[in-house]
Scaffold this motif. Structure first.
Motif, PDB file in Angstrom:
ATOM      1  N   TRP A  23       0.822  -1.214   0.000  1.00 24.44           N
ATOM      2  CA  TRP A  23       0.000   0.000   0.000  1.00 24.44           C
ATOM      3  C   TRP A  23       0.856   1.265   0.000  1.00 24.44           C
ATOM      4  N   VAL A  24       2.026   1.201   0.609  1.00 21.46           N
ATOM      5  CA  VAL A  24       2.936   2.346   0.570  1.00 21.46           C
ATOM      6  C   VAL A  24       3.336   2.633  -0.869  1.00 21.46           C
ATOM      7  N   ILE A  25       3.668   1.570  -1.608  1.00 18.71           N
ATOM      8  CA  ILE A  25       4.100   1.758  -2.996  1.00 18.71           C
ATOM      9  C   ILE A  25       2.925   2.145  -3.884  1.00 18.71           C
ATOM     10  N   MET A  26       1.802   1.467  -3.742  1.00 12.89           N
ATOM     11  CA  MET A  26       0.671   1.724  -4.640  1.00 12.89           C
ATOM     12  C   MET A  26      -0.006   3.069  -4.358  1.00 12.89           C
ATOM     13  N   LYS A  27      -0.265   3.353  -3.105  1.00 14.32           N
ATOM     14  CA  LYS A  27      -1.046   4.548  -2.782  1.00 14.32           C
ATOM     15  C   LYS A  27      -0.207   5.814  -2.753  1.00 14.32           C
ATOM     16  N   ARG A  32       1.251   6.734  -7.028  1.00 13.26           N
ATOM     17  CA  ARG A  32       0.309   7.809  -7.339  1.00 13.26           C
ATOM     18  C   ARG A  32       1.025   9.144  -7.544  1.00 13.26           C
ATOM     19  N   ASN A  33       2.019   9.426  -6.730  1.00  2.00           N
ATOM     20  CA  ASN A  33       2.747  10.682  -6.876  1.00  2.00           C
ATOM     21  C   ASN A  33       3.724  10.655  -8.049  1.00  2.00           C
ATOM     22  N   SER A  34       4.240   9.493  -8.388  1.00  2.00           N
ATOM     23  CA  SER A  34       5.161   9.429  -9.526  1.00  2.00           C
ATOM     24  C   SER A  34       4.411   9.433 -10.849  1.00  2.00           C
ATOM     25  N   LEU A  35       3.152   9.067 -10.854  1.00  2.00           N
ATOM     26  CA  LEU A  35       2.381   9.045 -12.102  1.00  2.00           C
ATOM     27  C   LEU A  35       2.129  10.437 -12.665  1.00  2.00           C
ATOM     28  N   ILE A  36       2.239  11.459 -11.871  1.00  3.64           N
ATOM     29  CA  ILE A  36       2.057  12.822 -12.376  1.00  3.64           C
ATOM     30  C   ILE A  36       3.109  13.131 -13.431  1.00  3.64           C
ATOM     31  N   ASP A  37       4.346  12.774 -13.148  1.00  7.45           N
ATOM     32  CA  ASP A  37       5.411  12.984 -14.129  1.00  7.45           C
ATOM     33  C   ASP A  37       5.241  12.094 -15.347  1.00  7.45           C
ATOM     34  N   VAL A  38       4.816  10.863 -15.115  1.00  8.25           N
ATOM     35  CA  VAL A  38       4.667   9.906 -16.208  1.00  8.25           C
ATOM     36  C   VAL A  38       3.543  10.330 -17.151  1.00  8.25           C
ATOM     37  N   VAL A  39       2.450  10.823 -16.599  1.00  6.24           N
ATOM     38  CA  VAL A  39       1.320  11.284 -17.429  1.00  6.24           C
ATOM     39  C   VAL A  39       1.767  12.452 -18.300  1.00  6.24           C
ATOM     40  N   GLY A  84      -5.498  16.487 -11.792  1.00  6.46           N
ATOM     41  CA  GLY A  84      -6.419  16.699 -10.675  1.00  6.46           C
ATOM     42  C   GLY A  84      -6.871  15.408 -10.027  1.00  6.46           C
ATOM     43  N   VAL A  85      -6.987  14.343 -10.819  1.00  6.43           N
ATOM     44  CA  VAL A  85      -7.394  13.052 -10.269  1.00  6.43           C
ATOM     45  C   VAL A  85      -6.262  12.441  -9.445  1.00  6.43           C
ATOM     46  N   LEU A  86      -5.041  12.533  -9.942  1.00 10.69           N
ATOM     47  CA  LEU A  86      -3.908  11.927  -9.254  1.00 10.69           C
ATOM     48  C   LEU A  86      -3.499  12.696  -8.007  1.00 10.69           C
ATOM     49  N   ASN A  87      -3.583  14.004  -8.057  1.00 14.83           N
ATOM     50  CA  ASN A  87      -3.186  14.821  -6.907  1.00 14.83           C
ATOM     51  C   ASN A  87      -4.262  15.867  -6.654  1.00 14.83           C
TER      52      ASN A  87
END
Length: 123
Positions: free
Chosen positions: A34-38, A42-49, A114-117
């Motif tokens: 859950w630490v990695i997934m949540k 989630r925070n690293s996906l902002i850069d990836v998107v 906005g969905v991710l953060n």
């Protein structure tokens, strides 16, 4: 493209794993999954998107090149043929379609921010 996105995701996640709030969530006893997934993913996906949205523009330009080289019928080939025959109306329509696709992808990327953060949400 996929390898670049995977490499960027890995480097972004390794940066975020060094943050203090990750250490805090581990100290609270939250399961590592859950630490990695949540928190981390989630925070690293902002850069990836962001990178995926930018790559879409390169894919549009690449489609024109691939369709021309391999004589595949499509919008890219039609664009090149229209340029060669000076059919300005078709050129304008195809460029408008490409532009609208790129704008829609950027809109989706902005909504995903906005969905991710939730802190990035627009009021």
């Amino acid at each position: 493209i996929t390898s670049m996105i995977a490499r960027y995701t890995r480097s972004s996640m390794s940066e975020i794993l060094k943050e203090p709030y990750i250490r805090t969530s581990r100290a609270k006893g939250i399961h590592e999954f859950w630490v990695i997934m949540k928190h981390t993913l989630r925070n690293s996906l902002i850069d990836v998107v962001t990178i995926v949205g930018l790559q879409f523009g390169f894919l549009l330009a690449g489609s024109v090149l691939v369709e021309t080289v391999f004589t595949i019928p499509g919008l890219g080939r039609l664009l090149i043929d229209s340029i060669l025959f000076r059919d300005y109306t078709v050129i304008q329509v195809i460029l408008l379609i490409f532009t609208l696709q790129f704008i829609l992808v950027n809109l989706v990327v902005d909504v995903l921010y906005g969905v991710l953060n939730p802190k990035i949400r627009y009021d």
